[in-house]
Motif scaffolding. Structure first.
Motif, PDB file in Angstrom:
ATOM      1  N   GLY A   1       0.773  -1.233   0.000  1.00  0.00           N
ATOM      2  CA  GLY A   1       0.000   0.000   0.000  1.00  0.00           C
ATOM      3  C   GLY A   1       0.804   1.281   0.000  1.00  0.00           C
ATOM      4  N   VAL A   2       2.082   1.196  -0.337  1.00  0.00           N
ATOM      5  CA  VAL A   2       2.951   2.378  -0.327  1.00  0.00           C
ATOM      6  C   VAL A   2       2.957   3.095  -1.665  1.00  0.00           C
ATOM      7  CG1 VAL A   2       5.372   3.096  -0.119  1.00  0.00           C
ATOM      8  CG2 VAL A   2       4.421   1.455   1.509  1.00  0.00           C
ATOM      9  N   LEU A   3       2.589   2.392  -2.733  1.00  0.00           N
ATOM     10  CA  LEU A   3       2.857   2.892  -4.076  1.00  0.00           C
ATOM     11  C   LEU A   3       1.573   3.164  -4.848  1.00  0.00           C
ATOM     12  CD1 LEU A   3       5.747   0.386  -4.681  1.00  0.00           C
ATOM     13  CD2 LEU A   3       6.002   2.837  -4.278  1.00  0.00           C
ATOM     14  N   ASN A   4       0.676   3.953  -4.273  1.00  0.00           N
ATOM     15  CA  ASN A   4      -0.565   4.277  -4.967  1.00  0.00           C
ATOM     16  C   ASN A   4      -0.310   4.991  -6.297  1.00  0.00           C
ATOM     17  OD1 ASN A   4      -1.984   3.108  -2.908  1.00  0.00           O
ATOM     18  ND2 ASN A   4      -2.761   5.011  -2.046  1.00  0.00           N
ATOM     19  N   ILE A   5       0.788   5.756  -6.393  1.00  0.00           N
ATOM     20  CA  ILE A   5       1.110   6.394  -7.679  1.00  0.00           C
ATOM     21  C   ILE A   5       2.255   5.659  -8.390  1.00  0.00           C
ATOM     22  CG2 ILE A   5       0.264   8.646  -6.924  1.00  0.00           C
ATOM     23  CD1 ILE A   5       3.238   9.531  -6.763  1.00  0.00           C
TER      24      ILE A   5
ATOM     25  N   GLY B   1      -5.236   5.615   3.552  1.00  0.00           N
ATOM     26  CA  GLY B   1      -5.126   7.005   3.154  1.00  0.00           C
ATOM     27  C   GLY B   1      -4.453   7.226   1.817  1.00  0.00           C
ATOM     28  N   PHE B   2      -4.368   8.476   1.455  1.00  0.00           N
ATOM     29  CA  PHE B   2      -3.734   8.929   0.215  1.00  0.00           C
ATOM     30  C   PHE B   2      -4.295   8.241  -1.025  1.00  0.00           C
ATOM     31  CE2 PHE B   2      -1.255  11.383   2.953  1.00  0.00           C
ATOM     32  CZ  PHE B   2      -0.700  12.406   2.181  1.00  0.00           C
ATOM     33  N   GLY B   3      -5.628   8.315  -1.100  1.00  0.00           N
ATOM     34  CA  GLY B   3      -6.300   7.979  -2.347  1.00  0.00           C
ATOM     35  C   GLY B   3      -6.692   6.548  -2.552  1.00  0.00           C
ATOM     36  N   ARG B   4      -6.368   5.669  -1.627  1.00  0.00           N
ATOM     37  CA  ARG B   4      -6.658   4.260  -1.874  1.00  0.00           C
ATOM     38  C   ARG B   4      -8.147   3.995  -2.038  1.00  0.00           C
ATOM     39  NH1 ARG B   4      -3.454   1.019  -4.343  1.00  0.00           N
ATOM     40  NH2 ARG B   4      -5.072  -0.350  -5.097  1.00  0.00           N
ATOM     41  N   THR B   5      -8.981   4.713  -1.305  1.00  0.00           N
ATOM     42  CA  THR B   5     -10.410   4.423  -1.305  1.00  0.00           C
ATOM     43  C   THR B   5     -11.210   5.337  -2.235  1.00  0.00           C
ATOM     44  OG1 THR B   5     -10.959   5.923   0.520  1.00  0.00           O
ATOM     45  CG2 THR B   5     -10.227   3.691   1.104  1.00  0.00           C
ATOM     46  N   GLY B   6     -10.540   6.124  -3.043  1.00  0.00           N
ATOM     47  CA  GLY B   6     -11.229   7.048  -3.929  1.00  0.00           C
ATOM     48  C   GLY B   6     -11.400   8.432  -3.346  1.00  0.00           C
TER      49      GLY B   6
ATOM     50  N   ASN C   1      -5.179  13.520 -11.429  1.00  0.00           N
ATOM     51  CA  ASN C   1      -6.537  13.169 -10.999  1.00  0.00           C
ATOM     52  C   ASN C   1      -6.575  11.765 -10.382  1.00  0.00           C
ATOM     53  OD1 ASN C   1      -9.192  13.757 -10.554  1.00  0.00           O
ATOM     54  ND2 ASN C   1      -9.851  13.548 -12.687  1.00  0.00           N
ATOM     55  N   ILE C   2      -5.720  11.543  -9.412  1.00  0.00           N
ATOM     56  CA  ILE C   2      -5.546  10.218  -8.830  1.00  0.00           C
ATOM     57  C   ILE C   2      -6.815   9.719  -8.147  1.00  0.00           C
ATOM     58  CG2 ILE C   2      -4.249   8.895  -7.107  1.00  0.00           C
ATOM     59  CD1 ILE C   2      -2.665   9.571  -9.654  1.00  0.00           C
ATOM     60  N   LEU C   3      -7.561  10.602  -7.499  1.00  0.00           N
ATOM     61  CA  LEU C   3      -8.758  10.144  -6.791  1.00  0.00           C
ATOM     62  C   LEU C   3      -9.789   9.579  -7.766  1.00  0.00           C
ATOM     63  CD1 LEU C   3      -9.202  12.912  -4.068  1.00  0.00           C
ATOM     64  CD2 LEU C   3      -8.013  10.712  -3.911  1.00  0.00           C
TER      65      LEU C   3
END
Length: 423
Positions: free
Chosen positions: A50-54, A243-248, A318-320
């Motif tokens: 879960g560290v690399l959402n981007i 956090g940081f966008g994982r859930t939209g 627009n990651i979210l």
């Protein structure tokens, strides 16, 4: 060096408790792909947990860190502060949905963030007790091991844990715990174990991470908020994995509309650089005395540069919205698998925080089959992770930025592995 040589060194020099069971060693990575020391291409559905959402090595983050390293690597911000730290504090204060005006403390890891959140809550309330939840995971330091809602493997070998930590049930209807059961259990904990007049905080993950990717209903989170307010306790929300966008949304708690007193965050906030944060209402954050919070490497210049770059990427790419779209794609595919494979149950996602449960013929958790699925996927070139209180949840943590063709390739591997194991 190749994988075989590195494995030989690992067995000789790395402590067993810290050694990875994986036999492949990462050599380079890009977005959702890793190449190992033998040159094999691997699809990454774990994202460094879960560290690399981007994604791996996002160019904007790499350049920001490289530029910072050429200017200042370290001073210890309590000795001589630097611009990056206060810029990150400002940005996190602006985006974090805590009550009132938010102030920020930066540290190095999720566990450190939780440790300091407890310290802050105790200083702010003058109370000692902390209530956590079954299945919760908060870290591997002694205080956070005590807070975890799962013993093995985190605390099984390390003797007595710190006191003043109590536990309540987390609502997971699939495992027989309704929302009503969880609220009743929390209230009972306050009656039988943790007197409210001695309890500083309730700590909760809005979506269980290591505990199985089960989202708490918004109504339950609101009930926790009301109970905290009734008894003068702080509500601490652990968003390290969610956090940081994982859930939209930037933070999972935003789906409920609840405003906590403190939020902890780490993992994807810096795309691989070590940093974490506690954001909280200013009066709570300022409760302890001068020099009472900190650490030698807390909020390092390079990590702060990474956070600022990550926040720019969220806006520019627009990651979210991508997280929401990825979650919809996963949800549709999971539904197909649930219909096709008897071992797949309880498919779910909140944004791109997505998971499914692996069960046996009698619908009980099947950890062995979940482990076999992860093993088979790895043999086919895909990193896949299991988790959960019963070890039977398959969680999907691929980068939100994953290319469509790579996503489809990875999902096809999971589907083929399910077909082989379920036949």
């Amino acid at each position: 060096m190749n994988n075989a040589q590195l494995n030989e060194m690992k067995q000789k020099y790395v402590a067993n408790g810290a050694a990875s069971p994986a036999t492949q060693f990462a050599d380079r990575a890009e977005n959702a792909l890793i190449w190992d020391a033998d040159g094999n291409r691997i699809i990454d559905f774990a994202g460094g947990i879960g560290v690399l959402n981007i994604g791996h090595c996002h160019p904007k983050v790499v350049e920001a860190v490289r530029e910072q390293l050429g200017r200042v690597m370290h001073t210890c911000q309590t000795v001589m502060p630097y611009e990056g730290y206060v810029q990150v504090a400002e940005k996190l204060s602006q985006i974090s949905p805590v009550r009132g005006h938010g102030k920020v403390m930066l540290v190095n890891s999720g566990a450190e963030a939780l440790e300091n959140a407890v310290k802050i809550a105790r200083a702010a309330t003058g109370k000692n007790n902390v209530i956590c939840f079954d299945g919760g995971y908060h870290g591997r330091t002694f205080m956070t091991m005590a807070m975890n809602g799962k013993v093995a493997p985190y605390a099984a070998d390390f003797g007595s844990m710190p006191g003043n930590v109590f536990r309540a049930p987390y609502p997971v209807p699939f495992h027989g715990v309704s929302e009503e059961d969880a609220i009743r259990g929390l209230k009972m904990t306050l009656k039988t174990d943790a007197n409210p007049r001695d309890t500083a905080a309730i700590v909760i993950e809005p979506v269980l991470g290591e505990g199985g990717f089960y989202p708490a209903p918004a109504s339950f989170l609101k009930a926790v908020r009301e109970i905290c307010d009734e008894h003068g306790m702080l509500m601490i929300v652990d968003e390290v994995q969610s956090g940081f966008g994982r859930t939209g949304k930037m933070f999972a708690i935003e789906h409920s509309g609840v405003e906590p007193d403190l939020i902890t965050m780490a993992k994807s906030m810096a795309a691989g650089m070590p940093i974490s944060a506690i954001v909280g209402t200013d009066t709570h954050m300022d409760a302890s005395g001068p020099n009472s919070l900190g650490g030698t490497y807390s909020g390092s210049p390079a990590s702060c540069a990474a956070v600022l770059a990550v926040l720019e990427v969220f806006e520019e790419e627009n990651i979210l919205a991508k997280s929401q779209a990825l979650g919809e794609t996963l949800g549709k595919r999971f539904a197909q698998w649930q219909e096709r494979f008897a071992c797949v149950e309880n498919v779910r996602h909140l944004g791109a925080m997505a998971a499914l449960d692996i069960v046996s013929v009698d619908q009980t958790p099947d950890a062995d089959l979940a482990a076999a699925l992860c093993k088979r996927a790895r043999e086919k070139g895909l990193i896949l992770l299991s988790c959960g209180l019963f070890g039977n949840t398959i969680r999907f943590l691929m980068p939100v930025t994953i290319e469509e063709e790579v996503l489809e390739e990875g999902l096809a591997i999971v589907e083929a592995s399910l077909a082989e194991l379920a036949s």
